[in-house]
Design a protein around this motif. Structure first.
Motif, PDB file in Angstrom:
ATOM      1  N   THR A  16      32.980 -10.947 -21.593  1.00  0.00           N
ATOM      2  CA  THR A  16      31.786 -11.411 -20.877  1.00  0.00           C
ATOM      3  C   THR A  16      31.512 -10.586 -19.625  1.00  0.00           C
ATOM      4  N   HIS A  17      32.037  -9.388 -19.559  1.00  0.00           N
ATOM      5  CA  HIS A  17      31.763  -8.509 -18.411  1.00  0.00           C
ATOM      6  C   HIS A  17      30.261  -8.440 -18.154  1.00  0.00           C
ATOM      7  N   ASN A  18      29.852  -8.878 -16.940  1.00  0.00           N
ATOM      8  CA  ASN A  18      28.426  -8.912 -16.625  1.00  0.00           C
ATOM      9  C   ASN A  18      28.221  -8.705 -15.132  1.00  0.00           C
ATOM     10  N   TYR A  19      26.974  -8.452 -14.769  1.00  0.00           N
ATOM     11  CA  TYR A  19      26.630  -8.196 -13.370  1.00  0.00           C
ATOM     12  C   TYR A  19      25.853  -9.389 -12.807  1.00  0.00           C
ATOM     13  N   ALA A  20      26.600 -10.340 -12.276  1.00  0.00           N
ATOM     14  CA  ALA A  20      25.985 -11.561 -11.747  1.00  0.00           C
ATOM     15  C   ALA A  20      25.844 -11.542 -10.233  1.00  0.00           C
ATOM     16  N   VAL A 402      38.825  -3.991 -29.208  1.00  0.00           N
ATOM     17  CA  VAL A 402      37.568  -3.958 -28.462  1.00  0.00           C
ATOM     18  C   VAL A 402      36.399  -3.643 -29.405  1.00  0.00           C
ATOM     19  N   GLY A 403      36.588  -2.664 -30.262  1.00  0.00           N
ATOM     20  CA  GLY A 403      35.520  -2.286 -31.188  1.00  0.00           C
ATOM     21  C   GLY A 403      35.103  -3.412 -32.110  1.00  0.00           C
ATOM     22  N   ARG A 404      36.056  -4.284 -32.471  1.00  0.00           N
ATOM     23  CA  ARG A 404      35.749  -5.389 -33.384  1.00  0.00           C
ATOM     24  C   ARG A 404      35.037  -6.544 -32.696  1.00  0.00           C
ATOM     25  N   HIS A 405      35.263  -6.724 -31.399  1.00  0.00           N
ATOM     26  CA  HIS A 405      34.860  -7.980 -30.762  1.00  0.00           C
ATOM     27  C   HIS A 405      33.866  -7.856 -29.610  1.00  0.00           C
ATOM     28  N   TYR A 406      33.716  -6.692 -29.027  1.00  0.00           N
ATOM     29  CA  TYR A 406      32.919  -6.601 -27.801  1.00  0.00           C
ATOM     30  C   TYR A 406      31.487  -6.181 -28.092  1.00  0.00           C
ATOM     31  N   ARG A 407      30.566  -6.754 -27.357  1.00  0.00           N
ATOM     32  CA  ARG A 407      29.178  -6.346 -27.436  1.00  0.00           C
ATOM     33  C   ARG A 407      28.976  -5.030 -26.670  1.00  0.00           C
ATOM     34  N   ASP A 408      27.993  -4.281 -27.138  1.00  0.00           N
ATOM     35  CA  ASP A 408      27.648  -3.037 -26.454  1.00  0.00           C
ATOM     36  C   ASP A 408      26.946  -3.316 -25.140  1.00  0.00           C
ATOM     37  N   ARG A 409      26.107  -4.351 -25.110  1.00  0.00           N
ATOM     38  CA  ARG A 409      25.347  -4.665 -23.906  1.00  0.00           C
ATOM     39  C   ARG A 409      25.297  -6.172 -23.724  1.00  0.00           C
ATOM     40  N   LEU A 410      25.154  -6.595 -22.463  1.00  0.00           N
ATOM     41  CA  LEU A 410      25.085  -8.022 -22.156  1.00  0.00           C
ATOM     42  C   LEU A 410      24.080  -8.198 -21.024  1.00  0.00           C
ATOM     43  N   ALA A 411      22.971  -8.847 -21.334  1.00  0.00           N
ATOM     44  CA  ALA A 411      21.939  -9.138 -20.344  1.00  0.00           C
ATOM     45  C   ALA A 411      22.184 -10.527 -19.759  1.00  0.00           C
ATOM     46  N   PRO A 412      21.645 -10.807 -18.578  1.00  0.00           N
ATOM     47  CA  PRO A 412      21.877 -12.124 -17.961  1.00  0.00           C
ATOM     48  C   PRO A 412      21.537 -13.289 -18.868  1.00  0.00           C
ATOM     49  N   GLU A 413      20.456 -13.182 -19.647  1.00  0.00           N
ATOM     50  CA  GLU A 413      20.071 -14.295 -20.525  1.00  0.00           C
ATOM     51  C   GLU A 413      21.061 -14.508 -21.672  1.00  0.00           C
ATOM     52  N   LEU A 419      26.851 -18.020 -29.414  1.00  0.00           N
ATOM     53  CA  LEU A 419      27.626 -17.055 -30.188  1.00  0.00           C
ATOM     54  C   LEU A 419      28.595 -16.269 -29.304  1.00  0.00           C
ATOM     55  N   LEU A 420      28.247 -16.101 -28.017  1.00  0.00           N
ATOM     56  CA  LEU A 420      29.132 -15.395 -27.103  1.00  0.00           C
ATOM     57  C   LEU A 420      30.457 -16.143 -26.943  1.00  0.00           C
ATOM     58  N   VAL A 421      30.399 -17.463 -26.978  1.00  0.00           N
ATOM     59  CA  VAL A 421      31.623 -18.268 -26.913  1.00  0.00           C
ATOM     60  C   VAL A 421      32.489 -18.010 -28.138  1.00  0.00           C
ATOM     61  N   ASP A 422      31.884 -18.085 -29.320  1.00  0.00           N
ATOM     62  CA  ASP A 422      32.640 -17.859 -30.552  1.00  0.00           C
ATOM     63  C   ASP A 422      33.268 -16.465 -30.559  1.00  0.00           C
ATOM     64  N   GLU A 423      32.488 -15.476 -30.142  1.00  0.00           N
ATOM     65  CA  GLU A 423      32.988 -14.104 -30.122  1.00  0.00           C
ATOM     66  C   GLU A 423      34.159 -13.952 -29.152  1.00  0.00           C
ATOM     67  N   SER A 424      34.045 -14.570 -27.993  1.00  0.00           N
ATOM     68  CA  SER A 424      35.086 -14.438 -26.976  1.00  0.00           C
ATOM     69  C   SER A 424      36.378 -15.117 -27.406  1.00  0.00           C
ATOM     70  N   ALA A 426      37.378 -15.785 -30.475  1.00  0.00           N
ATOM     71  CA  ALA A 426      37.969 -15.023 -31.580  1.00  0.00           C
ATOM     72  C   ALA A 426      38.699 -13.792 -31.050  1.00  0.00           C
ATOM     73  N   ALA A 427      38.092 -13.134 -30.064  1.00  0.00           N
ATOM     74  CA  ALA A 427      38.722 -11.946 -29.481  1.00  0.00           C
ATOM     75  C   ALA A 427      40.032 -12.300 -28.793  1.00  0.00           C
ATOM     76  N   LEU A 428      40.022 -13.356 -27.992  1.00  0.00           N
ATOM     77  CA  LEU A 428      41.225 -13.727 -27.241  1.00  0.00           C
ATOM     78  C   LEU A 428      42.326 -14.229 -28.171  1.00  0.00           C
ATOM     79  N   ASP A 429      41.953 -14.906 -29.223  1.00  0.00           N
ATOM     80  CA  ASP A 429      42.960 -15.390 -30.164  1.00  0.00           C
ATOM     81  C   ASP A 429      43.676 -14.212 -30.828  1.00  0.00           C
ATOM     82  N   GLU A 430      42.909 -13.199 -31.205  1.00  0.00           N
ATOM     83  CA  GLU A 430      43.536 -12.015 -31.786  1.00  0.00           C
ATOM     84  C   GLU A 430      44.359 -11.255 -30.744  1.00  0.00           C
ATOM     85  N   LEU A 431      43.865 -11.218 -29.508  1.00  0.00           N
ATOM     86  CA  LEU A 431      44.554 -10.475 -28.447  1.00  0.00           C
ATOM     87  C   LEU A 431      45.939 -11.034 -28.171  1.00  0.00           C
ATOM     88  N   THR A 432      46.075 -12.346 -28.143  1.00  0.00           N
ATOM     89  CA  THR A 432      47.400 -12.920 -27.863  1.00  0.00           C
ATOM     90  C   THR A 432      48.392 -12.559 -28.958  1.00  0.00           C
TER      91      THR A 432
END
Length: 447
Positions: A16-20, A402-413, A419-424, A426-432
């Protein structure tokens, strides 16, 4: 102790790396607020730095990111229903809270904890205290999971001692190792701990006028007590309030130390002479100060390039390497200072390595922000839990992840996208599984 090396544990950039623009006093964070971020690029930039330093012979570790979005946080604040409903309600009613719940700020592991190596501790163990990070809403969500991650990695109770974060109150505001520097002859020799604070919660010293100082003297003193450090092992120094007002929100944005070397800007400390005198008095090894005057590098240039938020690393021949962000190379005054004052000076710094960490820099974090320094002997390294010491195989596995789970871009909206929750998750479950750390996240523990 023999065989001691400094292991730099870098934080993996989360999905969820973003510029808030959440960090008050962080000029880069506020400047880039609302822009589109690139999580995949950010994670790969961090991994490339880790791999390159590992290949160069520096001990390199990795720490996983936090679970984000933090739905538990949002639910505690009264948002109800399904995942999509919680995100939608937060987005409509309190978008600032949604941004806080999605922050990937745990990537800056200099704020994860304060660490005292076993050679300095009375009980001969490595001591770790997670920072409470209470000065920022988005960061105060981190300490519980940070503590769980550290306990999973530094699991051997005979070698590692874990302390609870300090009380989450303004009087004990603690930002971790970003305001702590250990100076010594070499990593295995006894050291002196420099704690830098921005304000006294119970005192009368004047503070910054524009931004709130994040670290208190009381917190620094409490960490030293927790770790059993005596007066002869510690120096407390106040950060210059004008530097804080210029955007130096942590001491590691204006000074970096390694071994007996302290590289610092002349505006780093409120009382420069007293700080150096105290270090010289207590250090068994002669201090090697490398002072950069404001006439060479202005405070604005120091903040813009993060010259002092660089990694200063020891080499086997006694020399040191300074790992700087790419922004230093593009600033004439800073690059000239690196060549003519630092590299050409009478000090052990003999090499500068430039690394591209632009995605992190745009949120206000350079190479030093991305790492937590832990001095470990051979037996302590062998006792680490999980698969967290970087090598080519782990690097390649994480790049694939990273290639399997990360989005290329993330806008504030996009932060309100279920779906961002599901993706995150899934990524963390595989990472552990990749890091072999077990159930460190709330969703894996039924929370």
């Amino acid at each position: 102790m023999t065989g001691v090396v400094e292991v730099n544990f870098d934080g993996l950039v989360g999905p969820t790396h973003n510029y808030a623009g959440l960090a008050a006093g962080n000029v880069a964070s506020r400047r880039h607020a609302g822009r589109v971020s690139h999580p995949r690029e950010a994670a790969l930039q961090g991994l490339e730095k880790m791999r390159d330093l590992s290949r160069a012979g520096y001990a390199q570790g990795v720490l996983p990111p936090q679970q984000r979005p933090d739905l538990g946080f949002l639910r505690r604040l009264g948002f109800t229903g399904s995942v999509g409903e919680v995100l939608s309600q937060a987005d409509r009613q309190a978008p600032a809270l949604l941004r806080a719940a999605c922050s990937a700020s745990s990537m800056w592991t200099a704020n994860a904890a304060t660490v005292t190596p076993s050679v300095d501790a009375p009980d001969g163990r490595v001591h770790l205290t997670p920072a409470n990070l209470q000065s920022g809403l988005h960061r105060c969500l981190e300490p519980v999971t940070t503590g769980r991650i550290l306990q999973a990695i530094f699991a051997d109770a005979e070698r590692f001692a874990h302390h609870a974060p300090l009380p989450a109150t303004p009087a004990f505001a603690d930002e971790g190792a970003a305001n702590h520097t250990r100076l010594c002859a070499e990593h295995g020799a006894p050291g002196v701990h420099l704690y830098v604070y921005g304000r006294e919660a119970l005192g009368q010293a004047p503070g910054p006028r524009r931004f709130t100082a994040r670290q208190t003297r009381e917190a620094s003193e409490a960490i030293a007590r927790q770790h059993g450090l005596g007066e002869a092992q510690t120096v407390l120094a106040r950060q210059h309030p004008e530097a804080i007002d210029a955007g130096v929100f942590h001491n590691d944005v204006i000074a970096v130390g390694n071994g007996p070397v302290l590289l610092y800007h002349e505006w780093a400390f409120a009382d420069e002479d007293a700080t150096l005198a105290a270090l010289r008095e207590k250090m068994p090894e002669p201090l090697i100060p490398v002072r950069v005057p404001a006439e060479a590098v202005s405070l604005d240039d120091a903040v813009a390039t993060y010259l002092f938020n660089s990694q200063l690393l020891s080499n086997p021949d006694g020399s040191m390497t300074l790992v700087v962000p790419g922004e230093c190379e593009h600033n004439e005054a800073v690059w000239r200072t690196l060549q003519d004052l630092i590299l050409a000076g009478h000090n052990p710094i003999g090499e500068v390595r430039v690394k591209d960490v632009k995605q992190s820099m745009q949120n206000g974090g350079g190479p030093a922000c991305l790492r937590l320094r832990v001095a470990l002997g051979e037996a302590e390294r062998a006792a680490l839990g999980g698969r967290v010491l970087m090598d080519d195989a782990l690097h390649d596995a994480l790049v694939g992840w990273v290639g399997r789970h990360y989005r290329d871009r993330l806008a504030p909206e996009d932060l309100a996208d279920p779906l961002l929750v599901d993706e995150s998750l899934a990524a963390l479950d595989e990472l552990t599984g990749i890091l072999q750390l077990g159930a460190i996240y709330p969703f894996q523990r039924g929370a």
